[in-house]
Design a protein around this motif. Structure first.
Motif, PDB file in Angstrom:
ATOM      1  N   SER A 139     -38.416  74.746  50.884  1.00 12.81           N
ATOM      2  CA  SER A 139     -37.292  73.951  50.398  1.00 12.81           C
ATOM      3  C   SER A 139     -36.102  74.113  51.342  1.00 12.81           C
ATOM      4  O   SER A 139     -36.057  75.030  52.171  1.00 12.81           O
ATOM      5  CB  SER A 139     -36.893  74.420  48.996  1.00 12.81           C
ATOM      6  N   LEU A 140     -35.141  73.248  51.206  1.00 17.29           N
ATOM      7  CA  LEU A 140     -33.935  73.299  52.028  1.00 17.29           C
ATOM      8  C   LEU A 140     -33.212  74.627  51.848  1.00 17.29           C
ATOM      9  O   LEU A 140     -32.718  75.213  52.816  1.00 17.29           O
ATOM     10  CB  LEU A 140     -33.012  72.130  51.672  1.00 17.29           C
ATOM     11  N   GLU A 141     -33.160  75.130  50.616  1.00 21.78           N
ATOM     12  CA  GLU A 141     -32.483  76.402  50.343  1.00 21.78           C
ATOM     13  C   GLU A 141     -33.155  77.556  51.092  1.00 21.78           C
ATOM     14  O   GLU A 141     -32.491  78.406  51.675  1.00 21.78           O
ATOM     15  CB  GLU A 141     -32.463  76.702  48.833  1.00 21.78           C
ATOM     16  N   ASN A 142     -34.483  77.583  51.071  1.00 20.57           N
ATOM     17  CA  ASN A 142     -35.209  78.641  51.779  1.00 20.57           C
ATOM     18  C   ASN A 142     -35.010  78.537  53.287  1.00 20.57           C
ATOM     19  O   ASN A 142     -34.869  79.549  53.966  1.00 20.57           O
ATOM     20  CB  ASN A 142     -36.699  78.602  51.448  1.00 20.57           C
ATOM     21  N   ASN A 143     -35.023  77.312  53.807  1.00 22.26           N
ATOM     22  CA  ASN A 143     -34.781  77.127  55.242  1.00 22.26           C
ATOM     23  C   ASN A 143     -33.405  77.626  55.629  1.00 22.26           C
ATOM     24  O   ASN A 143     -33.238  78.294  56.656  1.00 22.26           O
ATOM     25  CB  ASN A 143     -34.937  75.659  55.637  1.00 22.26           C
ATOM     26  N   LEU A 144     -32.399  77.325  54.824  1.00 28.60           N
ATOM     27  CA  LEU A 144     -31.040  77.776  55.095  1.00 28.60           C
ATOM     28  C   LEU A 144     -30.949  79.295  55.023  1.00 28.60           C
ATOM     29  O   LEU A 144     -30.350  79.932  55.888  1.00 28.60           O
ATOM     30  CB  LEU A 144     -30.056  77.134  54.106  1.00 28.60           C
ATOM     31  N   PHE A 145     -31.563  79.880  54.012  1.00 24.53           N
ATOM     32  CA  PHE A 145     -31.556  81.335  53.873  1.00 24.53           C
ATOM     33  C   PHE A 145     -32.231  82.011  55.065  1.00 24.53           C
ATOM     34  O   PHE A 145     -31.722  82.986  55.606  1.00 24.53           O
ATOM     35  CB  PHE A 145     -32.239  81.743  52.564  1.00 24.53           C
ATOM     36  N   ASN A 146     -33.379  81.490  55.509  1.00 23.95           N
ATOM     37  CA  ASN A 146     -34.071  82.054  56.673  1.00 23.95           C
ATOM     38  C   ASN A 146     -33.240  81.919  57.943  1.00 23.95           C
ATOM     39  O   ASN A 146     -33.228  82.809  58.785  1.00 23.95           O
ATOM     40  CB  ASN A 146     -35.437  81.398  56.860  1.00 23.95           C
ATOM     41  N   TYR A 147     -32.536  80.801  58.078  1.00 19.72           N
ATOM     42  CA  TYR A 147     -31.652  80.600  59.232  1.00 19.72           C
ATOM     43  C   TYR A 147     -30.543  81.657  59.234  1.00 19.72           C
ATOM     44  O   TYR A 147     -30.248  82.264  60.260  1.00 19.72           O
ATOM     45  CB  TYR A 147     -31.051  79.197  59.193  1.00 19.72           C
ATOM     46  N   ILE A 148     -29.943  81.896  58.081  1.00 16.09           N
ATOM     47  CA  ILE A 148     -28.864  82.887  57.977  1.00 16.09           C
ATOM     48  C   ILE A 148     -29.401  84.286  58.266  1.00 16.09           C
ATOM     49  O   ILE A 148     -28.761  85.080  58.954  1.00 16.09           O
ATOM     50  CB  ILE A 148     -28.193  82.808  56.588  1.00 16.09           C
ATOM     51  N   LYS A 149     -30.591  84.610  57.761  1.00 14.36           N
ATOM     52  CA  LYS A 149     -31.204  85.915  58.044  1.00 14.36           C
ATOM     53  C   LYS A 149     -31.454  86.093  59.538  1.00 14.36           C
ATOM     54  O   LYS A 149     -31.203  87.155  60.103  1.00 14.36           O
ATOM     55  CB  LYS A 149     -32.524  86.082  57.278  1.00 14.36           C
ATOM     56  N   THR A 150     -31.937  85.040  60.192  1.00 14.39           N
ATOM     57  CA  THR A 150     -32.199  85.104  61.634  1.00 14.39           C
ATOM     58  C   THR A 150     -30.905  85.347  62.398  1.00 14.39           C
ATOM     59  O   THR A 150     -30.854  86.161  63.311  1.00 14.39           O
ATOM     60  CB  THR A 150     -32.865  83.801  62.118  1.00 14.39           C
ATOM     61  N   LYS A 151     -29.848  84.626  62.031  1.00 18.73           N
ATOM     62  CA  LYS A 151     -28.552  84.788  62.699  1.00 18.73           C
ATOM     63  C   LYS A 151     -28.004  86.203  62.500  1.00 18.73           C
ATOM     64  O   LYS A 151     -27.493  86.810  63.441  1.00 18.73           O
ATOM     65  CB  LYS A 151     -27.531  83.773  62.169  1.00 18.73           C
ATOM     66  N   SER A 152     -28.097  86.744  61.283  1.00 19.27           N
ATOM     67  CA  SER A 152     -27.584  88.084  61.033  1.00 19.27           C
ATOM     68  C   SER A 152     -28.385  89.131  61.791  1.00 19.27           C
ATOM     69  O   SER A 152     -27.820  90.101  62.319  1.00 19.27           O
ATOM     70  CB  SER A 152     -27.545  88.401  59.531  1.00 19.27           C
ATOM     71  N   LYS A 153     -29.677  88.945  61.910  1.00 20.97           N
ATOM     72  CA  LYS A 153     -30.508  89.852  62.705  1.00 20.97           C
ATOM     73  C   LYS A 153     -30.134  89.787  64.179  1.00 20.97           C
ATOM     74  O   LYS A 153     -30.039  90.807  64.856  1.00 20.97           O
ATOM     75  CB  LYS A 153     -31.985  89.503  62.520  1.00 20.97           C
ATOM     76  N   LEU A 154     -29.882  88.582  64.655  1.00 21.17           N
ATOM     77  CA  LEU A 154     -29.527  88.376  66.056  1.00 21.17           C
ATOM     78  C   LEU A 154     -28.235  89.104  66.426  1.00 21.17           C
ATOM     79  O   LEU A 154     -28.101  89.633  67.514  1.00 21.17           O
ATOM     80  CB  LEU A 154     -29.346  86.884  66.317  1.00 21.17           C
ATOM     81  N   TYR A 155     -27.275  89.102  65.514  1.00 16.51           N
ATOM     82  CA  TYR A 155     -25.991  89.719  65.770  1.00 16.51           C
ATOM     83  C   TYR A 155     -25.889  91.114  65.186  1.00 16.51           C
ATOM     84  O   TYR A 155     -24.809  91.674  65.066  1.00 16.51           O
ATOM     85  CB  TYR A 155     -24.858  88.818  65.249  1.00 16.51           C
ATOM     86  N   ASN A 156     -27.053  91.682  64.801  1.00 16.54           N
ATOM     87  CA  ASN A 156     -27.136  93.044  64.280  1.00 16.54           C
ATOM     88  C   ASN A 156     -26.203  93.287  63.103  1.00 16.54           C
ATOM     89  O   ASN A 156     -25.537  94.304  63.023  1.00 16.54           O
ATOM     90  CB  ASN A 156     -26.865  94.070  65.393  1.00 16.54           C
ATOM     91  N   LYS A 157     -26.151  92.352  62.184  1.00 14.30           N
ATOM     92  CA  LYS A 157     -25.330  92.464  60.973  1.00 14.30           C
ATOM     93  C   LYS A 157     -26.262  92.665  59.790  1.00 14.30           C
ATOM     94  O   LYS A 157     -27.278  91.993  59.671  1.00 14.30           O
ATOM     95  CB  LYS A 157     -24.500  91.194  60.752  1.00 14.30           C
ATOM     96  N   ASN A 158     -25.908  93.597  58.919  1.00 10.59           N
ATOM     97  CA  ASN A 158     -26.726  93.829  57.737  1.00 10.59           C
ATOM     98  C   ASN A 158     -26.367  92.903  56.598  1.00 10.59           C
ATOM     99  O   ASN A 158     -27.145  92.687  55.685  1.00 10.59           O
ATOM    100  CB  ASN A 158     -26.578  95.283  57.262  1.00 10.59           C
ATOM    101  N   GLU A 159     -25.161  92.351  56.630  1.00  8.78           N
ATOM    102  CA  GLU A 159     -24.716  91.453  55.573  1.00  8.78           C
ATOM    103  C   GLU A 159     -25.075  90.020  55.916  1.00  8.78           C
ATOM    104  O   GLU A 159     -25.064  89.627  57.054  1.00  8.78           O
ATOM    105  CB  GLU A 159     -23.210  91.561  55.384  1.00  8.78           C
ATOM    106  N   ILE A 160     -25.362  89.269  54.886  1.00  9.88           N
ATOM    107  CA  ILE A 160     -25.674  87.841  55.083  1.00  9.88           C
ATOM    108  C   ILE A 160     -24.481  87.013  54.675  1.00  9.88           C
ATOM    109  O   ILE A 160     -23.844  87.228  53.727  1.00  9.88           O
ATOM    110  CB  ILE A 160     -26.922  87.449  54.281  1.00  9.88           C
TER     111      ILE A 160
END
Length: 160
Positions: A139-160
């Motif tokens: 779903s769109l919500e899951n895609n958005l959540f996965n995108y945010i998780k990827t970005k936070s991992k990329l920038y070494n942030k634990n918070e979403i």
């Protein structure tokens, strides 16, 4: 930088002699770079975002990080129009460029280079396949959540 690559000392020495290190800044578009067409390019430092243009909008396919050194040429090919797939520098990068003829010659001598080339292709291919499955099955919500998780991992942030 080169000593961190997963190759033997002999291959690293060849890279030092025949390779050229290229630098690109955050925001640079890596399409139509002559350097990519004239050699095999391996990401040494930084992060590159690989996107596809669909209906005049860029859709994220995947990121390539220097911690996971891969050959960049699969995404910067003269056979792929820049209006379809684009590579954008997210974090300043350094790339090792090796002349095509030498790299191909070395893959016959050094099995580790051939294996690296194959694993790089598999990485790019599987990243695209996984993204296509993700887009079509979630779903769109899951895609958005996965995108945010990827970005936070990329920038070494634990918070979403």
């Amino acid at each position: 930088m080169l000593k961190d690559l997963p190759f033997s000392k002999e291959v690293i020495k060849l890279f030092e002699i025949y390779g050229k290190i290229l630098h690109y800044k955050k925001g640079d578009l890596l399409q139509n770079c002559d350097e990519f067409n004239n050699g095999v390019c391996i990401l040494l430092t930084g992060i590159v975002k690989i996107s596809i243009n669909h209906h005049n909008k860029r859709t994220l396919l995947y990121y390539i990080e220097s911690s996971n050194s891969k050959i960049m040429n699969y995404t910067n090919s003269p056979n792929i129009p820049t209006d379809e797939i684009c590579s954008i520098v997210v974090e300043d990068i350094s790339i090792l460029r090796i002349p095509n003829n030498l790299f191909l010659e070395w893959t016959n001598t050094y099995i580790e280079l051939r294996d690296f080339m194959i694993s790089s292709f598999q990485y790019h291919y599987m990243s695209i396949v996984n993204k296509m499955q993700e887009i079509s099955n979630q779903s769109l919500e899951n895609n958005l959540f996965n995108y945010i998780k990827t970005k936070s991992k990329l920038y070494n942030k634990n918070e979403i």
